[in-house]
Design an enzyme around this catalytic site. Structure first.
Site, PDB file in Angstrom:
ATOM      1  CG  HIS A 142      -1.810   1.192   1.311  1.00 51.18           C
ATOM      2  ND1 HIS A 142      -2.195   1.744   2.506  1.00 51.18           N
ATOM      3  CD2 HIS A 142      -2.375   1.966   0.340  1.00 51.18           C
ATOM      4  CE1 HIS A 142      -2.959   2.799   2.272  1.00 51.18           C
ATOM      5  NE2 HIS A 142      -3.074   2.953   0.966  1.00 51.18           N
ATOM      6  CG  ASN A 192      -6.540   4.563   4.518  1.00 52.01           C
ATOM      7  OD1 ASN A 192      -6.833   5.755   4.499  1.00 52.01           O
ATOM      8  ND2 ASN A 192      -6.032   3.938   3.481  1.00 52.01           N
TER       9      ASN A 192
END
Length: 285
Positions: A142, A192
């Site tokens: 990511h 996140n």
């Protein structure tokens, strides 16, 4: 596959994230191929990479030789059957079935040694891997937007991910000049999950008319943040940010603390996706 065996990297998706990841791959010396079904997206990616490199030259971070070498390392294709590489990084829309379908096709046309990496920002790696023939070679990689600037990369192992593949992926990220962090498989992973409330609570404040977008941004920025939540959502993409929030809301069984905002839903419905569309929480036209 070991790091020294990696010679080529494929990127699925020529959007903002895909083009940024491709740039870092090519800068690290890898033969890099970007795939997208839309020729216009490929053209846009080529322009974006060139522009990023020119900005790097202006700032003294890249020289002309590095620019030319980077561009020479990148090729662009619109046929997925041609995408064969030692590592393939998927950077497409945050939809589980779309990702499974892409990786299922890539499994059939690539070597058993090929590492399959997903740039998902919220979907558990285990869920994607469950739809594959060999989930042990799937790993989360990511990157953060803009990928050619942001240093952090989260490397996530699903339930079936081979530990050696995760270790190689971490080393690959570091070779690209990134700070790689190993994370366990959980919705939103680390960043996140923590950052979601930065956006969600700011949207709640706006929904309740406590303050408007600009006031909230100015207050947050005066507290030391480089960008307020609404400017940052416009940079990331309002649609992308909203998609991640929805995904996490579902993954955490509709926990109210992850509830998507009606304001953000309206922006997405109107096509106000931020800087890339010319209008988001702010007007960029």
């Amino acid at each position: 596959m070991k790091l020294n065996e990696i010679k080529s990297i494929g990127i699925v998706g020529a959007g903002t994230m895909g083009s940024g990841i491709a740039q870092m791959s090519a800068m690290a010396g890898y033969k890099t191929t970007i795939f997208d079904i839309q020729e216009a997206a490929l053209d846009k990616a080529k322009t974006a990479v060139t522009k990023n490199l020119d900005k790097g030259i202006d700032k003294g971070k890249v020289n002309s030789v590095q620019k030319e070498a980077c561009l020479a390392n990148i090729s662009f294709i619109s046929d997925l059957e041609e995408l064969k590489a030692d590592v393939i990084i998927e950077a497409v829309v945050e939809k589980l079935q779309v990702k499974i379908d892409i990786f299922s096709q890539l499994e059939k046309i690539n070597s058993d040694k090929t590492i399959l990496a997903t740039n998902t920002s919220s979907i558990p790696i285990t869920q994607i891997g469950a739809g594959l023939q060999k989930p042990e070679r799937l790993v989360g990689m990511h990157f953060f937007n803009p990928a050619h600037i942001m240093k952090l990369v989260e490397v996530i192992s699903g339930a079936a991910t081979n530990p050696e593949i995760a270790a190689t992926t971490k080393s690959l990220a570091e070779k690209m000049g990134k700070k790689a962090v190993m994370a366990k498989d959980s919705p939103g992973f680390i960043v996140n999950r923590v950052a979601r409330h930065f956006y969600v609570e700011s949207l709640k404040i706006a929904e309740e008319n406590v303050a408007n977008f600009e006031q909230i941004d100015r207050l947050v920025e005066s507290s030391g943040f480089k960008m307020g939540p609404f400017r940052l959502m416009d940079l990331i993409g309002v649609d992308t940010n909203f998609s991640v929030t929805k995904s996490m809301f579902e993954s955490f069984y509709h926990d109210s603390k992850f509830r998507p905002s009606r304001i953000q839903q309206q922006k997405v419905d109107a096509g106000h996706h931020g800087r890339k569309s010319g209008k988001g929480f702010y007007d960029y036209n």
